[in-house]
Design a protein around this motif. Sequence first.
Motif, PDB file in Angstrom:
ATOM      1  N   ILE A 156       1.045  -1.025   0.120  1.00 22.14           N
ATOM      2  CA  ILE A 156      -0.488  -0.081   0.025  1.00 22.14           C
ATOM      3  C   ILE A 156       1.043   1.383  -0.234  1.00 22.14           C
ATOM      4  O   ILE A 156       0.184   2.234  -1.245  1.00 22.14           O
ATOM      5  N   HIS A 163       0.803   6.418   1.099  1.00 24.82           N
ATOM      6  CA  HIS A 163       0.278   6.052   0.729  1.00 24.82           C
ATOM      7  C   HIS A 163       0.204   5.930  -1.022  1.00 24.82           C
ATOM      8  O   HIS A 163       0.845   6.957  -1.717  1.00 24.82           O
ATOM      9  N   THR A 186       1.206  -1.537   4.791  1.00 24.72           N
ATOM     10  CA  THR A 186       1.839  -1.141   4.424  1.00 24.72           C
ATOM     11  C   THR A 186       3.420  -1.411   4.823  1.00 24.72           C
ATOM     12  O   THR A 186       3.581  -2.446   5.336  1.00 24.72           O
ATOM     13  N   GLU A 199      -8.278  -1.642   0.123  1.00 19.29           N
ATOM     14  CA  GLU A 199      -7.453  -1.174  -0.426  1.00 19.29           C
ATOM     15  C   GLU A 199      -7.225  -1.979  -1.967  1.00 19.29           C
ATOM     16  O   GLU A 199      -6.987  -0.929  -2.950  1.00 19.29           O
TER      17      GLU A 199
END
Length: 380
Positions: A156, A163, A186, A199
């Motif tokens: 991500i 992001h 992430t 996401e």
Amino acid sequence: MSPLRIGSLDLSSPAVLAPMAGITNVAFRTLCRELELERAGSTAGLYVCEMVTARALVERHPVTMHMTTFGPTETPRSLQLYTVDPEITYAAAKMIVDEDLADHIDMNFGCPVPKVTRKGGGSALPYKRRLFGEIVAAAVRATEGTDIPVTVKMRIGIDAEHHTHLDAGRIAAAEGAAAVALHGRTAAQRYSGTADWGEIARLKEHVTDIPVLGNGDIFSAEDAVKMMSETGCDGVVVGRGCLGRPWLFAELSAVLNDRQMPTPPNLGEVTAIMRRHGRLLADHHGEDRGMREMRKHMAWYLRGFPAGSDLRNSLARVSSLVELEDLLGRLDPTVPFPADAEGPRGRQGSPAAVALPDGWLDDPEDTLVPAGADIMHSGG
């Protein structure tokens, strides 16, 4: 579920084996394919080898060249490159083309390991949008006129404030990538917490002209069905979920193609798989190194099964095929697959601030190649 097409590759299963350092060598990939054929009647998916460093490939580092070993009947041959430099990327991809080293090139922009991100590589690099685009474009340019598709695997972003996946997905598609895969975490999360499948859905809505694959927290065939249903992604990439369960791809292939899922193996079948894995590792690395590599798989294979601590400890120190055979012979082959063997497995760890080069976040349009970021051994 629909089959998956990635460039020239027609895959009748939308399940992809994620590259994992020290795991997805030719021995493990062969085992996954054999079990898919045996238990699901096909070898339909894409099995990606361990990550190799583009510079080490171009320089023909012996360890890296050994890692690019594929089985004699393995197809398609899928190789993942770690790279930070467009020129080196082009040279590595051109070498793959000219020497027929692989049928598919995946590019690693998802590694969260501090020794990688602190140099600007892995999941740190897509923040530099122009450099990221130049790297993808270099690999695509090197494969022009061939049937070798280039794909991108990413996260991500760096952390909750940075992001990068939507821009990176758009850029990758514009530069000619044949598919993008997103791990729903992430870099700061590493493998902790839960993957944000929302996401993945956002990326699928954002990138509409090439397949979008989802990755993160797929530990069963049911998880894969759920991810594809909830996100609309075109396929799934499975990493930790297959640790100690190389037959998972047979289950994924069956369920994602609307066939009956194979019965989970009992302990006798699992020990037979472990013996086969050990032999394949010995063939690839030699018996001594092969058994050292096999040790890390023991706890994954035996999770949930009754096996005393003494036997588990002995298996964790196994040093020969003869010893492996003897130790596995002490297990009760009639024990059914245990329910508590299901669920998350592999590394999880804790979230942490991402190590980055000084000033890395100052200019996302900077195209300067990060210094020293590709001077590392293949495998991560």
